[in-house]
Structures are given as structure tokens and as C-alpha cells.
Design an enzyme around this catalytic site. Sequence first.
Site, short mmCIF file in Angstrom:
data_model
loop_
_atom_site.label_atom_id
_atom_site.label_comp_id
_atom_site.label_asym_id
_atom_site.label_seq_id
_atom_site.Cartn_x
_atom_site.Cartn_y
_atom_site.Cartn_z
N SER A 6 36.75 -25.80 -13.72
CA SER A 6 35.92 -26.91 -14.22
C SER A 6 35.30 -26.53 -15.56
O SER A 6 35.22 -27.35 -16.48
CB SER A 6 34.80 -27.24 -13.23
OG SER A 6 35.27 -28.04 -12.17
N GLN A 36 26.05 -22.15 -5.15
CA GLN A 36 26.73 -22.48 -6.41
C GLN A 36 26.13 -21.70 -7.57
O GLN A 36 26.83 -21.29 -8.49
CB GLN A 36 26.61 -23.99 -6.66
CG GLN A 36 27.56 -24.54 -7.69
CD GLN A 36 28.95 -24.82 -7.13
OE1 GLN A 36 29.07 -25.42 -6.08
NE2 GLN A 36 29.97 -24.38 -7.82
N GLY A 90 34.17 -32.69 -7.84
CA GLY A 90 34.47 -33.06 -6.45
C GLY A 90 34.06 -32.00 -5.44
O GLY A 90 33.69 -30.88 -5.79
N ASP A 91 34.09 -32.37 -4.21
CA ASP A 91 33.89 -31.47 -3.06
C ASP A 91 34.48 -32.24 -1.87
O ASP A 91 35.31 -33.15 -2.06
CB ASP A 91 32.41 -31.13 -2.88
CG ASP A 91 32.18 -29.94 -1.93
OD1 ASP A 91 32.31 -28.79 -2.36
OD2 ASP A 91 31.90 -30.17 -0.73
N LYS A 144 24.29 -29.25 -6.92
CA LYS A 144 25.20 -29.87 -5.94
C LYS A 144 24.68 -31.26 -5.62
O LYS A 144 23.47 -31.50 -5.71
CB LYS A 144 25.23 -29.05 -4.65
CG LYS A 144 26.43 -29.32 -3.79
CD LYS A 144 27.63 -28.50 -4.27
CE LYS A 144 28.90 -28.82 -3.56
NZ LYS A 144 29.94 -27.80 -3.86
N LYS A 177 25.85 -27.28 -12.61
CA LYS A 177 27.27 -27.53 -12.41
C LYS A 177 27.57 -27.37 -10.93
O LYS A 177 27.18 -26.38 -10.31
CB LYS A 177 28.11 -26.50 -13.21
CG LYS A 177 29.60 -26.70 -13.06
CD LYS A 177 30.12 -27.75 -14.01
CE LYS A 177 31.50 -28.29 -13.65
NZ LYS A 177 31.46 -29.42 -12.66
N THR A 222 41.01 -24.04 -6.82
CA THR A 222 40.22 -23.36 -5.79
C THR A 222 41.14 -22.60 -4.83
O THR A 222 40.92 -21.42 -4.53
CB THR A 222 39.35 -24.37 -5.04
OG1 THR A 222 38.63 -25.16 -5.99
CG2 THR A 222 38.36 -23.66 -4.13
N ASN A 275 41.98 -30.58 -0.36
CA ASN A 275 42.34 -30.00 -1.66
C ASN A 275 42.45 -28.48 -1.61
O ASN A 275 43.45 -27.91 -2.05
CB ASN A 275 41.28 -30.44 -2.69
CG ASN A 275 41.47 -29.71 -4.01
OD1 ASN A 275 40.86 -28.68 -4.25
ND2 ASN A 275 42.35 -30.21 -4.85
P1 NDP Z 1 38.58 -32.18 1.19
O1 NDP Z 1 37.75 -33.35 1.47
O2 NDP Z 1 39.74 -32.29 0.27
O3 NDP Z 1 39.13 -31.54 2.55
C1 NDP Z 1 38.25 -31.13 3.54
C2 NDP Z 1 39.06 -30.65 4.73
O4 NDP Z 1 38.19 -30.02 5.67
C3 NDP Z 1 39.72 -31.80 5.48
O5 NDP Z 1 40.90 -31.34 6.10
C4 NDP Z 1 38.65 -32.16 6.52
O6 NDP Z 1 39.15 -32.80 7.68
C5 NDP Z 1 38.11 -30.79 6.87
N1 NDP Z 1 36.71 -30.93 7.29
C6 NDP Z 1 35.68 -31.34 6.51
N2 NDP Z 1 34.54 -31.41 7.22
C7 NDP Z 1 34.87 -31.03 8.46
C8 NDP Z 1 34.14 -30.88 9.65
N3 NDP Z 1 32.81 -31.14 9.69
N4 NDP Z 1 34.80 -30.45 10.75
C9 NDP Z 1 36.12 -30.19 10.71
N5 NDP Z 1 36.88 -30.32 9.60
C10 NDP Z 1 36.26 -30.72 8.49
O7 NDP Z 1 37.57 -31.05 0.64
P2 NDP Z 1 37.88 -29.72 -0.17
O8 NDP Z 1 39.20 -29.18 0.22
O9 NDP Z 1 37.60 -29.99 -1.59
O10 NDP Z 1 36.71 -28.77 0.36
C11 NDP Z 1 36.88 -27.87 1.46
C12 NDP Z 1 35.83 -26.78 1.38
O11 NDP Z 1 35.98 -26.05 0.16
C13 NDP Z 1 34.37 -27.25 1.38
O12 NDP Z 1 33.59 -26.27 2.03
C14 NDP Z 1 34.01 -27.25 -0.10
O13 NDP Z 1 32.62 -27.14 -0.29
C15 NDP Z 1 34.76 -26.03 -0.55
N6 NDP Z 1 35.06 -25.91 -1.98
C16 NDP Z 1 35.72 -26.91 -2.64
C17 NDP Z 1 36.04 -26.76 -3.97
C18 NDP Z 1 36.83 -27.78 -4.72
O14 NDP Z 1 37.15 -27.52 -5.89
N7 NDP Z 1 37.21 -28.90 -4.13
C19 NDP Z 1 35.61 -25.57 -4.73
C20 NDP Z 1 34.99 -24.55 -3.92
C21 NDP Z 1 34.71 -24.75 -2.61
P3 NDP Z 1 38.91 -34.40 7.86
O15 NDP Z 1 39.74 -35.04 6.79
O16 NDP Z 1 39.37 -34.68 9.23
O17 NDP Z 1 37.43 -34.61 7.67
O1 2IT Z 2 31.92 -25.68 -4.30
C1 2IT Z 2 32.41 -25.74 -5.43
O2 2IT Z 2 32.46 -24.76 -6.18
C2 2IT Z 2 32.98 -27.03 -5.87
N1 2IT Z 2 32.99 -27.98 -5.09
C3 2IT Z 2 33.51 -27.18 -7.27
C4 2IT Z 2 32.40 -27.44 -8.24
C5 2IT Z 2 32.82 -27.78 -9.65
O3 2IT Z 2 31.90 -28.10 -10.41
O4 2IT Z 2 34.00 -27.73 -9.99
#
Ligand code: NDP
Ligand code: 2IT
Length: 453
Positions: free
Chosen positions: A385, A114, A168-169, A129, A93, A213, A244
Site C-alpha cells: 500500500s 497496525q 481493505g481488510d 484502522k 494507515k 499480503t 484475499n
Molecule cells: P477477506 O474478507 O478477503 O477474507 C476473510 C476470510 O476469513 C474469509 O474466508 C472469511 O470467511 C474468513 N473469516 C472472516 N471472519 C471469520 C470468522 N469470524 N470466522 C471464520 N472465518 C472468518 O479478508 P482478508 O483476506 O483481507 O483478511 C483476512 C485476515 O488477514 C484478517 O485478519 C485481516 O485483518 C488480515 N490482513 C489482511 C490484509 C489485506 O491486505 N487484506 C493485510 C494484513 C492482514 P467468510 O467469507 O465465511 O466470512
Molecule cells: O491489516 C492490514 O495490514 C491491512 N488490512 C492492510 C492495510 C493497508 O493499509 O494496506
Amino acid sequence: MPHLDEKLELILAEVIRRNAGEPEFHQAVREVLESLGRVVAKRPDFFDDALIERICEPERQIIFRVPWIDDAGKVQINRAFRVQFNSALGPYKGGIRFHPSVNVGIIKFLGFEQTFKNALTGMPIGGGKGGSDFDPKGKSDREIMRFCQSFMLELHRHIGEYTDVPAGDIGVGGREIGYMFGQYKRLSNRYEAGVLTGKALFYGGSRARTEATGYGNTYFVQSMLGTKGTSFDGKKVVVSGSGNVAIYTVEKVTSFGGKVIAMSDSSGYIVDENGIDLKLVKELKEVRRARISEYLRIKGDGKGVYFVKAGDGSIWDVACDVAMPSATQNELTGRDAKTLVKNGVIAVGEGANMPSTPDAVRVFQEAGVMFAPGKAANAGGVATSALEMQQNASRDSWSFEQTEGRLATIMKNIHDTCYATADEYGVPGDYVSGANIAGFVKVAEAMRALGVI
Ligand code: NDP
Ligand code: 2IT
């Protein structure tokens, strides 16, 4: 400085040798092994049967070509990955990331993290992942759809509700999950709702998954602040990113009485001393897919609003009580941590995966800053999830209140487990060790029970 005992040092050296050129994976493994010294001192049996070595080796790694046709009719190719890290506790997952920086080492670090994160949730899910070096920025909806369909044309043979359940991520949200689910459904001729999570509500998604999250990290930090008799109320907060995780962190922090004054994207950061206007950020990011600098253009200069271009400064220069890095790995450096400490930060909650460099973590811990590591603090997303999978399995759909209530309880349990584990192993208040040890012990015990796997 955490120390690695001799046996763990040898295991790490072997991981580095076998996975050359994958610094993020080495970093993630090193951090977990650094926490394990105290476990193996108490439980030397964990060194038996190469258990730790097996935990550091993914069960399966799939790398594939994704050809697709852009709007100009030109053929494009990308490389994609699914790393099925560990299935001792349940089906693999974990999310899928679309970002040009994606490579096998990054997906491995994320899959490794993860595995322990999922164990901490207490839900029956293993760790995995995936992702691609595809860059969604500037692509049309049709291009995104064609890419997702081609990606799923290969991925579908490796996933399933009992096998591997992606979500998603970075770069993958509701739109992409929809295109992938649609293609999986065609290829399998099955309405297998539980094969992907993060679906929209009208075809099997869960309420509160979008928020989970960011809300979860906020609940975790609220519990952490509570151990010192304080709360978000009246605190100044900086949240990096504006995707997100960041958006729903701002929403929950604000509802808890905190004031978020800065957010960012890869082009720079905005500060709004009056408190971020989240409605505007949602419009810019969720609807218009615009750059964060638009915030300044719309709000106008002065009046406490300004924008700093990436490269001209760091969002962590903005003074705050609580920092919640929610963009990407290694976005908060040792230098940033020193600035935050100098400016009086009292707590850090990692919304992103591994956003603080090892130097930064050290600075926070030495300064006595409460520090919540991502694999515990951001586990609310994957936990919800798993709640989505439960609803799919029972063909049910829960209310927002019920789902958020479950999330809040799960986050409190994760917090309390990390806290109690840190105490038990003689490192009170060290949530990094608490999370790594509690997650590891759960996965390790399950692997032992299943024989040499
Ligand atoms: P999104 O794609 O929704 O948003 C990512 C954000 O981070 C954007 O504002 C993006 O800016 C910025 N960003 C991404 N890469 C870079 C970079 N290399 N340098 C600077 N800014 C960056 O992703 P999420 O919000 O889903 O994910 C954010 C973090 O949270 C990640 O580390 C992800 O692994 C983690 N995460 C996500 C979960 C989820 O449920 N979605 C769960 C747990 C952890 P820009 O648009 O300019 O690229
Ligand atoms: O990093 C994370 O935990 C996620 N991107 C969410 C993973 C999931 O299966 O909901």
C-alpha cells in the site's frame, strides 16, 4: 510464560480499566508489553513522560452512524469507526473491515497492531484502522455501493493523502474501495489517488497489491524456514480462510513447491489431498462469492476431497508441516496448537491479524515451532500500500516484477530485523519479541523526537 515487570503491569491494568469490555485490545496490548520488559531494562528512559501510556492511547477515535437504504426500500443503520492510532511515523494507515463482529475494541486492537506493523515495514506510515458492523454477505452490488457511499459521506472529512489513508481488510476488497474512492472524489472534487490504497489498476492502483499480503507472508516464512536450512519445497501446508490473504498465500506457497491441502471459510473447511485447486477457489470466491463447500460439490466426493462443517471440527486437525492462519483473530486456539504440534508442524506464519490465541502462541514457542507473528508476517500488504502511495505521489506505475521485487526485499528486511532484534535482546528465535521490540523502539524514538505528543 513471559513476565510483566511491575511498572508494565500497572500500565496494562490502567489500559484495561480505561478500555473496559474490549478483550481483543487488552490482548494485543498485553502481548506487546510482555515483550517490552527487556527493552525497559536496557532503556529505562522509555518509562519517562508516560511514553508507553501514550502509545497505548489512540490519538483520535471517530464513531459514526451510517444510514442506508436496502433494495426493498427499507432504511438500515450501521455503526462505523475510524481509530487514528498513531501518526508519529507518517499519516495514519490501515484497512477498513466490514463484518458484523466489528466493534470499537476490535478496531482498536487492529489499529494498535497496525502501528507497530507499519513501523516494521520501514515505510513512512503511521497506524490506523476502521470498519463497520455492516455485514456484506448476501447484499446486492447496489446495496454495497449505497452503504460505501454513505460510509464515505462521513469518513471523507477525516481522511486525506497526508492525513489518513484507508485500504481493505475483511469484507472490503477492490469493489468496495472503488465505491469509496468514487464517493470521496465527488465530495472533495479532487482526484486524490493517494487517499485510499487497494485501488484497481486502471485508476491508480498498484500491481501486486492484491497479492501482497499472502505473498509477503510466504516470503517471510520462507526466510524463517531458511534459518533452519529448509524451505517450502515438498511441505504440506494448511491455510485457513479463503479470502484475499488466503488465496494469494496458496498461490505463492505452491510456486515455492509447497502443497496446500486445506482451506476454509466461516461455514467450514475443505481438504483436498491432491493439492487445492486454486483456480476453482478463485472462481468460487472472487467471482461467484460462493461458500467453500461448493468446492466439494464441484469436485465430487471421494478422491481425497472432503468438507467438514464449522462446529464439527477444526481445520487445524488436518496434519501439516506449515500452518498459515489467514482468516481472523483468535481462530487458532491452544487446543488447535497442541494438535498441530502433535502432528509435527514445524512453522506457523500468521497471515491474519492475531489469529493465534496467547495460549496457542505459548504452545508453539514451548514446542520449538518457528512462529511468525502477524504484525511482521502479514506486513507485505500495507508495505505494498505504501508503494501504491509512492506511485500515486509520483504519478507513476511500476511493473509487477519491480513491485514484487520491492515487496520481497521488504519482507526479507522485516524477517532479518525481527531475527536480529530477538538475538540482541537475548531471546534468539523469538519472532514475537523481535517484532514487538523492533516496532516499539521505532515508534517510541519518533514520538520522543516530536515532543510530548
Ligand atoms: P477477506 O474478507 O478477503 O477474507 C476473510 C476470510 O476469513 C474469509 O474466508 C472469511 O470467511 C474468513 N473469516 C472472516 N471472519 C471469520 C470468522 N469470524 N470466522 C471464520 N472465518 C472468518 O479478508 P482478508 O483476506 O483481507 O483478511 C483476512 C485476515 O488477514 C484478517 O485478519 C485481516 O485483518 C488480515 N490482513 C489482511 C490484509 C489485506 O491486505 N487484506 C493485510 C494484513 C492482514 P467468510 O467469507 O465465511 O466470512
Ligand atoms: O491489516 C492490514 O495490514 C491491512 N488490512 C492492510 C492495510 C493497508 O493499509 O494496506
